[in-house]
Write an enzyme that holds these catalytic residues in place. Structure first.
Site, short mmCIF file in Angstrom:
data_model
loop_
_atom_site.label_atom_id
_atom_site.label_comp_id
_atom_site.label_asym_id
_atom_site.label_seq_id
_atom_site.Cartn_x
_atom_site.Cartn_y
_atom_site.Cartn_z
N CYS A 130 -5.48 0.77 6.69
CA CYS A 130 -4.99 2.30 6.66
C CYS A 130 -6.64 2.32 5.88
CB CYS A 130 -4.23 2.80 6.09
SG CYS A 130 -4.15 2.73 4.22
N CYS A 175 0.61 -1.28 0.58
CA CYS A 175 0.27 -0.37 -0.17
C CYS A 175 0.77 1.21 0.10
CB CYS A 175 -0.97 0.17 1.20
SG CYS A 175 -2.20 1.59 1.36
N CYS A 217 -7.09 -1.01 1.69
CA CYS A 217 -6.16 -1.55 2.08
C CYS A 217 -6.92 -1.99 3.26
CB CYS A 217 -5.59 0.06 2.00
SG CYS A 217 -4.15 -1.19 3.17
N CYS A 255 -8.67 -5.26 -10.03
CA CYS A 255 -8.01 -3.95 -11.44
C CYS A 255 -7.32 -3.21 -9.88
CB CYS A 255 -9.37 -3.62 -11.83
SG CYS A 255 -8.96 -2.75 -12.82
ZN LIG Z 1 -2.78 0.41 3.30
#
Ligand SMILES: [Zn+2]
Length: 134
Positions: A97, A45, A94, A118
């Site tokens: 977060c 991320c 994610c 995607c």
């Molecule tokens: Zn994250």
């Protein structure tokens, strides 16, 4: 895994990255830096560094966005129904977060899972050392 405040993220990220990750933006297709990345490693991320996708799950879908047929682990991402823009899609965020990553579609029958994650290249960082702490 460190979670940054919005102000800290604004300093860390480019305006485009911030818009995509925190305001659910989408990068223009075929513009992402990681689209054609074929190196071995881990995709993490961009906002928090959590491990999200493995290079061996990446494939060329022709869509113009980095595509993966599986996630690093089932708890790495969160899937949420997204009815924005008059479409019914599954948003991928994610799990650590809450940043927006992209969408997942069940339209990749040639892949082992049949799924296509995607993902915006701007939402990801690449780490060529899979075992590194990110
Ligand atoms: Zn994250």
């Amino acid at each position: 895994m460190a979670k940054l405040t919005d102000d800290e993220l604004k300093k860390k990220l480019t305006p485009e990255q911030y818009h995509i990750l925190r305001e659910k933006g989408t990068e223009a297709p075929f513009t992402g830096q990681l689209l054609n990345n074929k190196k071995d490693g881990m995709y993490v991320c961009k906002a928090c560094g959590a491990k999200l996708f493995k290079s061996e799950h990446k494939f060329d879908s022709g869509s113009g966005w980095p595509s993966f047929y599986d996630v690093f682990s089932s708890d790495a991402v969160k899937l949420t129904e997204d009815r924005a823009h008059g479409m019914q899609r599954i948003e991928v965020t994610c799990a650590n977060c809450g940043s927006h990553l992209g969408h997942v579609f069940h339209d990749a029958p040639a892949q082992p899972t049949g799924m296509r994650f995607c993902i915006n290249s701007a939402s990801l960082d690449f780490n060529s050392d899979k075992n590194a702490k990110v």
